[in-house]
Every structure is written in C-alpha cells, then in structure tokens.
Design a protein around this motif. Structure first.
Motif, PDB file in Angstrom:
ATOM      1  N   ALA A  51     -26.704  17.894   7.896  1.00  0.00           N
ATOM      2  CA  ALA A  51     -25.933  17.664   6.675  1.00  0.00           C
ATOM      3  C   ALA A  51     -26.750  18.063   5.452  1.00  0.00           C
ATOM      4  O   ALA A  51     -27.915  17.696   5.320  1.00  0.00           O
ATOM      5  CB  ALA A  51     -25.533  16.200   6.577  1.00  0.00           C
ATOM      6  N   MET A  86     -21.894  17.570   2.788  1.00  0.00           N
ATOM      7  CA  MET A  86     -21.582  16.242   3.311  1.00  0.00           C
ATOM      8  C   MET A  86     -22.099  15.095   2.456  1.00  0.00           C
ATOM      9  O   MET A  86     -21.621  13.972   2.568  1.00  0.00           O
ATOM     10  CB  MET A  86     -22.135  16.103   4.728  1.00  0.00           C
ATOM     11  N   GLY A 104     -17.322  13.074   1.681  1.00  0.00           N
ATOM     12  CA  GLY A 104     -18.632  12.691   2.192  1.00  0.00           C
ATOM     13  C   GLY A 104     -19.173  11.465   1.482  1.00  0.00           C
ATOM     14  O   GLY A 104     -18.444  10.703   0.846  1.00  0.00           O
ATOM     15  N   ILE A 110     -20.675  11.640   8.345  1.00  0.00           N
ATOM     16  CA  ILE A 110     -21.939  12.378   8.461  1.00  0.00           C
ATOM     17  C   ILE A 110     -22.480  12.260   9.883  1.00  0.00           C
ATOM     18  O   ILE A 110     -22.941  13.248  10.476  1.00  0.00           O
ATOM     19  CB  ILE A 110     -22.961  11.839   7.439  1.00  0.00           C
ATOM     20  N   CYS A 142     -27.396  17.776   1.448  1.00  0.00           N
ATOM     21  CA  CYS A 142     -27.190  16.831   0.350  1.00  0.00           C
ATOM     22  C   CYS A 142     -27.473  17.541  -0.970  1.00  0.00           C
ATOM     23  O   CYS A 142     -28.633  17.807  -1.306  1.00  0.00           O
ATOM     24  CB  CYS A 142     -28.116  15.624   0.512  1.00  0.00           C
ATOM     25  N   GLN A 188     -25.907  23.757   7.249  1.00  0.00           N
ATOM     26  CA  GLN A 188     -24.954  22.978   8.026  1.00  0.00           C
ATOM     27  C   GLN A 188     -24.464  23.696   9.273  1.00  0.00           C
ATOM     28  O   GLN A 188     -23.899  23.047  10.174  1.00  0.00           O
ATOM     29  CB  GLN A 188     -23.784  22.541   7.131  1.00  0.00           C
ATOM     30  N   VAL A 192     -30.210  14.969   7.983  1.00  0.00           N
ATOM     31  CA  VAL A 192     -29.825  15.258   6.601  1.00  0.00           C
ATOM     32  C   VAL A 192     -30.965  15.998   5.920  1.00  0.00           C
ATOM     33  O   VAL A 192     -32.128  15.595   6.010  1.00  0.00           O
ATOM     34  CB  VAL A 192     -29.526  13.954   5.825  1.00  0.00           C
TER      35      VAL A 192
END
Length: 707
Positions: free
Chosen positions: A176, A218, A251, A316, A178, A171, A131
């Motif tokens: 992922a 996500m 998500g 995720i 954020c 991505q 992430v």
C-alpha cells in the motif's frame, strides 16, 4: 466459539481452502470485511486505529489477522527500528538508495516514475513491508522549506503525473502506498494555514486527487500544520468533507508521527490511524488508544463511526497482508542498481554551457582537479525520516575515478571550503586554488547538504553556505576550464558567481549511483535531459511568499496571499526575473519544435481539440526533449496566471530523427475554480496555447476559442 469463528472465516483469511480465489476490493471483499467487523470486540476495533509499535498495527490475532508493517521512504525502504524505540534493529537492512523526490521531478518522465515505484514495491515486499510511507506530493511553495528535496514539483500537473505512476509501481507489488503530506505542508514552524478554495482546488489538491482517482492510493497521511484553525490530522473539513465525502476516498487516513493532539478531534474529524505519538508514556496512551476506548465505552462514539475506521484499515489488509499469492519481491539486486543509475542520470539538469566545455573529452586531459566537499560527501542517511542506509553510495569523486579507471589521467581532490569546526578555511581555499592552477580541468562539486535540506529545519535564507561564492569566483580566475556542479534539493543564490563561470550542472541527492551518473553526464557518455521542476529565483525576496508578506509571526499563521500564483505562475505573470525558469534544462544536442497543428480553432464545451507537435533532433547526438504545452486565458473575470502547464511529454530521438506528439485539449483544461459556486467553471472566449521547452522558452503560440 473458536469452532464457530473458524467456520465463518473459512475462505476469508490466509488459511483459505480455496487458494485459487483472487481477493480484490469487490463487493465480496466488503462482505468479508463486514463479517470480520461483526466478530471483533470493541477493544480489537480500537486497537486497529493506533500503532502497537513505531511502525506496526497490531492486527487481531484471535481472528487470524496479523500485524500490518510499515516502512518509511520516499526514495528507499528505510532501515528497521526496534519495536519500542528509535534504535536501529537490524544491521542487514541496507537498501537500494534511489534519487530523492525533486530529482525524480527533474526527469519529467512518468514512465520512469512507474519504474521508480516498482523498485520500491519489490524491495518493500522482500522486507515484508505492507505499507510504504510515500510518495511526498506536496507542492514546492517556499524556497526555504527544508523538505523541498522530498517533493516533486511546484506544479500540480507534474506532481500529479509523476506521483500517480510512482504509486502504481509500488502497489503493483501488493504494497500500500501512503501519499503525504496532506495538505499545505511547506513550513517546519507548522503554522496555521489559510488559503482560498480556489487556491486549494487549483494548486494543492490535484496531485492528491490523481493519487486517489487514478492510482487508487490506499492511505493518505495528514501533515503537521493546521488548516484554518484545526490540525490536519484532526481537520474535519479537509479529512471528512473534502477527502472522504467529496473525493470519495475509501482508504485510511493516517497521522504523521506525533501529529495528533486531541482524542475527540481525531476520532470525530476523520483520522483512522494514529502513529508515532511521543511523550505520552506508551502505545496504549496514544490519543486513539485507551482514551478512544473509554469514549466508546461511555457511549460517546457511534458504533458506525468506529466501524468505518476499522473498515478502511481492513481494506488495506485485504490488498496487502491478507492477499493471497503476493509476489516475493527482490532486494538490492543488479536490476535495481541499474535503475538507480538511470534515474540519477535523467534527473541531472544542465543549466549553462556557454563555451561548450561540456562534455569534457577526458582523452585529452592529463590532470583533473576535483574540488568541493560534495565531491566526497555521502547523503543517504541525512534529511530526517527520508534518510536511509544505502547498500553503497558512489560519490562524485568515486564516479570520476570509476570513469577514468585505466586512464593515465591524474585525478586529485581538495575540499576547498570549511564545513566543520576546527578546519582552517584559508588553508582549504589555498590548497584548492593551487590544485586548480596546476590542473588541466577543474570539476567543482559544491552546493548544499542535509544540514540545509532537512526535515526538522528550514533554511534561514538562500545564501550559498560555507563562503562558496568567494571560492567559486577565485577558482574561475585560477582555471577557466572549470565545470561547476551544484548538488542541492532546493533553491540557493548564485548571482554572485554565475556570470564568471561558463557552465553549470545541477543535481539533487541522486542516490547510490549519483557519482557514476554525474561522471557519465560530464563525459558525454550520457546526454543530460533533466528539466527544472521548480523555479530558481534570484533572491528569496523575489519569491511570492515574501512579496505578498504571507507569514504572520504573531499569529503563527501563514496566509497564502499569493493564491494560485505559486512558482512560475507568479514569476511569469508578474514579470519577476528568475535565475532559471521552470521547465528549463539544456542538452548536448539541439531540438526544433515546429509544425504545431490544431484539429480546429474553436470548440464547444463537449468537444475535444487535438494538438499535434513535431519535434526534431537537429543536433549530432541522441537525446531527450520535454515538449511542454501551456495554456493562458486571454480575458477572464478573475485574475489567472499568464501560463499554466496543461500537458507535457518526454521524447527520445536519435540525431536527425523527428516525431509528432499528439495532445488533447478538453474543457477541463480551460476551467478555473469559482469561489462563489464552489465548482469548476469555464468562460467562453479566447485562449492562448504556448508550446516550448520551458515556461519562458515558448517556440510556438496558437489561439483557440471556447464557444
């Protein structure tokens, strides 16, 4: 039992016997997620809803689900911390340091934003991050906000278009993205924010909607402030009603670090993951850890609510950690360094060039005085959570010396102003003035730094610090051949000296190659193409926040009384003079925007109108121009901004080259959000179409009618 679990998971997890099967978020993956949820204990489910270290989720080792690892951003992959403290964990985590968010915003280039995200996606994969905690797509509302440098623009369209491409780039590499900070995070006092539904939908939501609908972000991170009485990480209206129900976000909602305050509110109001809560005595004491488990065991939390949170987290996982054949990524490569230079160059904005001192012909110069603390300052590790450990950082002085390597020109430096206790201000100024008077050319590099543009503090005013106003005026008297470069991530006053200098270059914290990029622009090796993505007001008192008296200190509440009149929408509509307007930026060449043609002048609600704009490079150098299309409602039942950005496109043209750009005008471009019906509506009537290269420099106007 173990044998049973392995049978169930065959073909699902990393030890799949069918590696050729590609895992996507299809119904089949949803079935796999359901199967995993059915196998989990309550303890394992709750564990997925909070961090087990500062930057990881624990996974479910019993079921072969590993830890999920997060990396901070937004313009690098931040250095690693130890699992249970904020001490640095690894000395080998220096990364590619890209320009900050507002520098990316100044490029007005969605394609470059995609490359920007791609660099970060590749570096995140190489560092084994699942992430990336970025991008920041908040609207730049307050000139004093310490985190403005992290964000893209004061305009929702620019924020959306660049943010969407950034996320797609990240991505693409099975990392992922954020998006943050949801929502209305403009003040480090973390006030209780109140705004109208129209303001929310027209200004603050569009970038997040684009991130979800177009880029499939996500994760969404809740901000620190309250919204209408509830903290954003515990806000039932914004997280559950708006984000999950209305926007159909599938998500996970994650808290900012230490942004959770109550177990019940977090669990029931839409939060899925709690991270970084300090002062509670360990990870199991997080609000969504043992306290959540206790509530669940006592029957106070419905099973389907718990499963929904886990399902969002596992989505995720299946797009990142549990996905087969993830790319390996790459780290601190020449390709990334080259892009860092390109991004920095495109983010530099030429604001003034009255006597055409720029570009400087360094072949005719024998002595150059480089003056100002920002000529030698490095900024990578400053600013708060966005700070990073750069693999290297080229300062402006470094860049100028690199450019002139092998030249007989002498480059000398003087700091010029006091930034630290114990320094002698008068002596520093005297040294700078003496050097300036003895040199052919002066390059002044001043502005702000991360003492002012920083996460944990807002500025108290817009006054240029360190008595730079006086120094700049004195230098201008000492040597008329002075290039003025201001490095900043937010607004500052410049009226005290701007009339005494012939040129001005604005750059933000421009990454590891910032110094080389600046030298290339100053020399003409690169033609500047940056445009302001936020307005530079004359004074803080001119800003809408101040004009509308929005902040109530007693109630710790920020009433967004300006409504939709944020940034240029306010200055333009209310006739308030600015220092430099939104969308503004000069070039070393010239452009002509002309031959604006409409496919029709009247349209129904179902039709799409075509707008063709010809742009020609009428100068002698290759360059890039940003064609900006604004729209204004001639007569409306509600007060609307005089102009609102509808579309833009950046185009690169050789000398003498011309190109026709086409835009589409649809019903959605003419609508506003209606408070009564809580929906987007349009009103028949006439609209103005404005075409130019800034909100104030409109070159062509057209009128259309919605039937």
């Amino acid at each position: 039992m173990k044998k049973y679990i392995l049978i169930i998971l065959t073909g699902i997890l990393l030890f799949s016997c069918k590696p050729e099967v590609k895992i996507d978020l299809t119904d089949r993956v949803e079935d796999k997620i359901d199967s995993l949820i059915n196998l989990m204990t309550l303890e394992e489910k709750v564990a997925l809803c909070h961090g087990n270290t500062n930057f990881t989720l624990p996974g479910v080792p019993r079921l072969g689900i590993p830890e999920l690892t997060m990396g901070d951003g937004p313009h690098s992959i931040k250095f690693d911390f130890k699992k249970d403290s904020w001490e640095h964990a690894d000395s080998k985590d220096s990364s590619t340091y890209l320009p900050c968010g507002v520098a990316l915003g100044a490029t007005w280039n969605p394609e470059l934003a995609y490359e920007f995200g791609s660099v970060l996606g590749r570096e995140a994969r190489f560092r084994d991050k699942d992430v990336h905690l970025a991008p920041g797509i908040n609207i730049i509302r307050r000139p004093l906000c310490g985190r403005n440098f992290e964000y893209l623009s004061e305009d929702p369209l620019v924020s959306e278009k660049l943010g969407v491409e950034y996320i797609k780039g990240v991505q693409k590499y099975d990392v992922a993205s954020c998006v943050k900070h949801f929502i209305a995070y403009n003040d480090k006092r973390h006030p209780n924010v109140w705004m109208s539904e129209r303001t929310l939908n027209e200004i603050y939501l569009p970038a997040f909607i684009g991130a979800i609908d177009e880029a499939n972000a996500m994760l969404v991170m809740g901000s620190y402030n309250k919204y209408k009485g509830e903290y954003m990480s515990e806000n039932s209206y914004m997280l559950q009603h708006v984000l999950k129900d209305k926007l159909k976000f599938k998500g996970a909602v994650i808290s900012d670090w230490s942004a959770v305050h109550n177990t019940h509110e977090a669990v029931y109001n839409g939060l899925d993951i709690e991270m970084g809560t300090e002062g509670v005595g360990g990870f199991d004491n997080y609000y969504m850890a043992d306290a959540f488990l206790k509530l669940a065991k006592e029957g106070h939390v419905a099973e389907n609510l718990i499963d929904d949170k886990v399902r969002r987290v596992l989505r995720i996982y299946f797009k990142t950690r549990l996905k087969e054949n993830r790319p390996k990524g790459e780290f601190i490569t020449q390709r990334h360094f080259d892009f860092a230079l390109k991004a920095a160059e495109e983010g530099i904005v030429l604001l003034k060039n009255d006597k055409n001192l720029l570009p400087i012909d360094f072949t005719k110069v024998t002595s150059i005085a480089v003056i100002g603390d920002n000529a030698t300052a490095v900024h990578a590790e400053g600013g708060g959570s966005s700070g990073t450990k750069a693999y290297y950082e080229i300062t402006p002085l470094d860049g100028i010396k690199n450019l002139l390597k092998g030249s007989s020109a002498k480059v000398s430096f003087a700091k010029g102003y006091k930034t630290k206790d114990g320094e002698n201000e008068a002596k520093l100024m005297a040294e700078a003035l003496k050097l300036a008077s003895e040199s052919d050319v002066v390059i002044y590099v001043g502005g702000l730094n991360h003492e002012f543009d920083a996460e944990r503090q807002d500025k108290i005013d817009m006054i240029l610090p360190y008595n730079q106003d006086r120094l700049i005026n004195s230098l201008a008297e000492a040597n008329k051949n002075m290039a003025v470069v201001m490095l900043s991530g937010s607004s500052f006053e410049m009226h005290k000296w701007l009339g005494n200098v012939s040129n001005l270059v604005l750059m933000a914290y421009s990454g590891m190659e910032g110094g080389n990029a600046l030298a290339n622009v100053l020399s003409g090796k690169v033609n500047p193409s940056g445009k302001l993505s936020y307005t530079l007001p004359l004074h803080f008192e001119d800003a809408p926040e101040y004009a509308f008296e929005c902040y109530d200190e007693k109630r710790k509440t920020d009433y967004y009384k300006e409504g939709v009149f944020v940034g240029y929408r306010y200055y333009d509509t209310y006739g308030v003079n600015t220092q430099f307007d939104f969308g503004y930026g000069l070039s070393y060449t010239s452009f002509d925007i002309k031959n604006v043609q409409l496919s029709q002048t009247k349209m129904t609600s179902t039709e799409v109108m075509k707008l063709a704009v010809e742009v020609e490079n009428t100068g002698k150098l290759e360059g890039m121009e940003v064609v900006q299309v604004y729209i204004g409602d001639v007569e409306s039942s509600v007060k609307r901004p005089l102009k609102e950005l509808m579309a833009f496109e950046k185009v690169k043209l050789k000398s003498g080259e011309k190109k026709t750009i086409e835009f589409a005008i649809e019903l959605k471009d003419l609508q506003f959000f209606d408070e009564l019906s809580k929906s987007w509506i349009s009103e028949p009537g006439k609209f103005k179409i404005y075409v130019g290269n800034s909100v104030e420099n409109i070159l062509v106007e057209k009128e259309i009618e919605l039937l």
